[in-house]
Design a protein around this motif. Sequence first.
Motif, mmCIF file in Angstrom:
data_model
loop_
_atom_site.group_PDB
_atom_site.id
_atom_site.type_symbol
_atom_site.label_atom_id
_atom_site.label_comp_id
_atom_site.label_asym_id
_atom_site.label_seq_id
_atom_site.Cartn_x
_atom_site.Cartn_y
_atom_site.Cartn_z
ATOM 1 N N ALA A 385 0.848 -1.128 0.245
ATOM 2 C CA ALA A 385 0.403 -0.226 0.069
ATOM 3 C C ALA A 385 0.785 1.143 -0.343
ATOM 4 C CB ALA A 385 -1.197 -0.636 1.399
ATOM 5 N N ILE A 386 2.113 1.424 0.583
ATOM 6 C CA ILE A 386 2.811 2.484 0.795
ATOM 7 C C ILE A 386 3.607 2.762 -0.733
ATOM 8 C CG2 ILE A 386 4.938 2.850 1.474
ATOM 9 C CD1 ILE A 386 3.853 1.759 4.570
ATOM 10 N N LYS A 387 3.916 1.327 -0.654
ATOM 11 C CA LYS A 387 4.780 0.837 -2.648
ATOM 12 C C LYS A 387 2.961 1.542 -3.556
ATOM 13 C CE LYS A 387 6.927 -1.384 -6.080
ATOM 14 N NZ LYS A 387 7.482 -2.128 -6.104
ATOM 15 N N GLU A 388 2.403 2.209 -3.886
ATOM 16 C CA GLU A 388 0.797 2.284 -3.954
ATOM 17 C C GLU A 388 0.946 3.730 -3.791
ATOM 18 O OE1 GLU A 388 -2.490 0.208 -3.927
ATOM 19 O OE2 GLU A 388 -1.350 -1.967 -4.595
ATOM 20 N N LYS A 389 0.405 4.328 -2.985
ATOM 21 C CA LYS A 389 0.511 5.964 -2.029
ATOM 22 C C LYS A 389 1.738 6.765 -3.062
ATOM 23 C CE LYS A 389 -3.065 4.784 -0.128
ATOM 24 N NZ LYS A 389 -3.717 3.188 -0.429
ATOM 25 N N SER A 390 3.021 5.844 -3.313
ATOM 26 C CA SER A 390 4.378 6.329 -3.400
ATOM 27 C C SER A 390 3.901 6.969 -4.276
ATOM 28 C CB SER A 390 5.770 5.906 -3.337
ATOM 29 O OG SER A 390 5.276 5.867 -2.057
ATOM 30 N N ALA A 391 3.089 5.972 -5.345
ATOM 31 C CA ALA A 391 3.061 6.498 -6.624
ATOM 32 C C ALA A 391 1.765 7.781 -7.189
ATOM 33 C CB ALA A 391 2.417 5.289 -7.556
ATOM 34 N N PHE A 392 1.324 7.657 -6.375
ATOM 35 C CA PHE A 392 0.374 8.225 -5.834
ATOM 36 C C PHE A 392 0.806 10.419 -5.648
ATOM 37 C CE2 PHE A 392 -2.826 4.860 -6.075
ATOM 38 C CZ PHE A 392 -3.349 5.838 -7.041
ATOM 39 N N GLU A 426 -2.353 14.566 1.253
ATOM 40 C CA GLU A 426 -3.739 13.988 1.870
ATOM 41 C C GLU A 426 -2.460 12.288 1.744
ATOM 42 O OE1 GLU A 426 -6.997 14.045 0.278
ATOM 43 O OE2 GLU A 426 -7.676 15.960 1.281
ATOM 44 N N VAL A 427 -1.948 12.134 0.767
ATOM 45 C CA VAL A 427 -1.308 11.427 0.429
ATOM 46 C C VAL A 427 0.301 10.407 1.296
ATOM 47 C CG1 VAL A 427 0.072 9.997 -1.584
ATOM 48 C CG2 VAL A 427 -1.387 10.661 -2.374
ATOM 49 N N ASP A 428 0.883 11.900 1.783
ATOM 50 C CA ASP A 428 1.923 12.065 2.586
ATOM 51 C C ASP A 428 0.733 11.337 4.356
ATOM 52 O OD1 ASP A 428 4.612 12.407 3.081
ATOM 53 O OD2 ASP A 428 3.786 14.081 4.877
ATOM 54 N N ASP A 429 0.333 12.442 4.358
ATOM 55 C CA ASP A 429 0.081 11.643 6.046
ATOM 56 C C ASP A 429 -0.483 10.529 5.524
ATOM 57 O OD1 ASP A 429 0.131 14.117 6.736
ATOM 58 O OD2 ASP A 429 -2.447 15.131 6.459
ATOM 59 N N ALA A 430 -1.362 10.112 4.380
ATOM 60 C CA ALA A 430 -1.551 8.411 4.267
ATOM 61 C C ALA A 430 -0.144 7.633 4.647
ATOM 62 C CB ALA A 430 -2.078 8.096 2.928
ATOM 63 N N ILE A 431 0.624 7.406 3.806
ATOM 64 C CA ILE A 431 2.065 6.928 4.322
ATOM 65 C C ILE A 431 2.816 7.745 5.240
ATOM 66 C CG2 ILE A 431 4.553 7.351 3.007
ATOM 67 C CD1 ILE A 431 3.384 8.185 0.547
ATOM 68 N N GLN A 432 2.178 8.529 5.878
ATOM 69 C CA GLN A 432 2.924 8.414 7.394
ATOM 70 C C GLN A 432 2.623 7.365 7.714
ATOM 71 O OE1 GLN A 432 5.557 9.604 8.516
ATOM 72 N NE2 GLN A 432 6.284 10.430 6.429
ATOM 73 N N LEU A 434 0.978 5.128 7.414
ATOM 74 C CA LEU A 434 0.671 3.580 6.415
ATOM 75 C C LEU A 434 2.789 3.110 6.954
ATOM 76 C CD1 LEU A 434 -0.615 3.622 3.244
ATOM 77 C CD2 LEU A 434 -1.242 2.012 5.204
ATOM 78 N N GLN A 435 2.760 3.878 7.037
ATOM 79 C CA GLN A 435 5.462 3.365 7.460
ATOM 80 C C GLN A 435 4.677 3.200 8.416
ATOM 81 O OE1 GLN A 435 7.223 6.426 6.006
ATOM 82 N NE2 GLN A 435 7.428 5.410 4.301
ATOM 83 N N GLN A 436 3.802 4.455 9.413
ATOM 84 C CA GLN A 436 3.486 3.942 11.127
ATOM 85 C C GLN A 436 3.425 3.009 11.882
ATOM 86 O OE1 GLN A 436 4.743 6.156 13.826
ATOM 87 N NE2 GLN A 436 4.052 3.909 14.759
ATOM 88 N N ARG A 437 1.445 2.091 10.441
ATOM 89 C CA ARG A 437 1.342 0.602 10.804
ATOM 90 C C ARG A 437 2.532 -0.388 10.162
ATOM 91 N NH1 ARG A 437 -4.156 0.245 11.238
ATOM 92 N NH2 ARG A 437 -3.613 2.193 12.616
#
Length: 490
Positions: A385-392, A426-432, A434-437
Motif C-alpha cells: 500500500a505504501i508503494k502504491e501511495k508513493s506513486a500517487f 493527504e497522500v503523504d499523511d496516508a503514507i506516514q 501506513l509507515q507507522q502501521r
Amino acid sequence: MELVGSSLTATYAHPKPTPTSFLPAIGTLASTYRDRFPHNNLTHSLSLPWRPSTYYKVVSNTPTLDPYCTRAQRVCESTMLPFVSNRTTLFTRYTPDDWYRSNLTNYQESNTSRHNSERLRVDTSRLIQDKYQEIRKTQANSTQNLGQRVNDIEFWKSEITHELDEMIGETNALTDVKKRLERALMETEAPLQVARECLFHREKRMGIDLVHDEAEIELLTEVDNILCCQERMRRHLDKAIAQLASNRAAQHELEKDLSDKQAALRIDDKCHHLRNTSEGVSFFRGVERVDATVSVPESWAKFTDDNLLCSQSERAASAKLRDDIENLLVVTANEMWNQFNKVNLALTNRVAETADTKNKIYVHLSKTLQEIFQTETTIESIKKAIKEKSAFLKVAQTRLDERTRRPNIELCRDMAQLRLVNEVYEVDDAIQILQQRLRDAEDSLQSLVHTKALLEHDLAVKANTLYIDQEKCMSMRKSFPNTLRLVGFC
C-alpha cells in the motif's frame, strides 16, 4: 571281743578281777584279747591258737628254796645237780592247802569266765540282731531318701526340659523374625534410592519448571519416611540381637543345669539301686568325713527355680519383642506404601498438569504462528500500500513541480493548485500512517516472534519435565517392592 562299730554296754563285760597270785585276772584277760585281736583283724585271729601266752608263767630252772633252805644249801646251790623231780628234793614249794585253794580258785575262775562268756555271747547275739535291724532300717531310709531325691531330680529335669524346648522354639522364632527384619531393612534401600533418584532427576528441570511442587514435597516426605522406618528397624534389630544373646545365655544355663541334673540323676539312680550284693561295693575309709556339698535342698531347688524364672522372663520379653517387630514390619510397610501412593498420585497429577500446560502451549504456539503469518501478510500489504501511495505522491508532486514553471500570471492558486497541494498532504499523511502501521506491525511481529520463542522454549521445558516425571520417575517407581517383601517374607 567287741563288735565292729559298737561298744559293749553290759556290766559283766568287765568283771572285777579276783585277787590271786597265781593266774591273771579276767579284766587283764579281756584287755589282752582286745590288744591281740582288734576288730578289723577278726577274721585272721580265728586261725591263731586260742590260748594266749598270758596264762602261762615262765618257771625258772633253778628255783630258790627260801625260806626253807639252809645256809649250807645256799652256799652249795651253785654246785647242785640239775633238777629232776620233786621227789628228789628235800623240801616242797607249796602245801596241800595251797594246792587245794589254787584248784578251787581255778574252778571258780573257770565258772566265772564261762558264765561271763555265755552272757556275753547271748548279749552279743542280741546286739548283732539289734544292730542288723537298725542298720537295715537305716539303709532302707537311705534308699527311700535316694528314691525321693531321684523323683525330685526327675521332676526338675522334666521342668527344665519343657522350658528348654520352649526357649529353643522361642529363640528360633525370634531368629526367623530377625531375619525377616533384616530382609525388610534391605528392601527399603531400593525405594529410598528410587526416591533420591527422582529428586536428583527433578533437579534437571529447566526454567520455571524448577518449582517446589506437591510431587517434590511428597518425594522429600517419602525419603524422610523411609529413613525413619529404617531407623526404627535398626533399633528393633539391635534389640533382637541383644534379646537373642539373652535367650542363648538363659538356654545355656538351662542346658548346663540339665546336664548336671542328668549326671546327678544317673549317680543317684545308681546309688538307689545299689545293694549289699551289688558289684563295685567297697570300703572308702574316711569318706564320711569329706563334706564336698555346696548347697542345701532349699538352695538347690531355688537355683533351678531361678533358672526357670529367668528363662521364662527372657522368653516373655522375646515374645513381646517378636510381636513388636511383627507390628513394626506391618506399620512400616503400610507407611511406605501409603507415601509411595501419595508420591505417585502427586507425580501423576503433576504430569497431567504439565501435559495440559504443554497442550495449551501447543495451542498458543499454533495461534501465535498463525498470527505471525497473518502479521507478515499484513506487513506485506502495508508495504504494498505504501508503494502504491508513493506513486500517487509522485504524480501529485510532479504535477505541482510542473505547475511551478507556469509563466507570470499563470502562477495562479487555483482550485487545481489547492487540490494538488491537498492531495500531496493527504497522500503523504496516508503514507506516514501506513509507515507507522508498518512499524507497529513489525513490532507486533517481533513480539509474536518473541512469544513464539518463549512458547517454544516453554514447550521444550514442559517436554523435559514430562520426560523426567513420566519417563524417568514414574518408570523407576514401578520397581517398588510389594508388601510381602516389605515385611520380610520374600
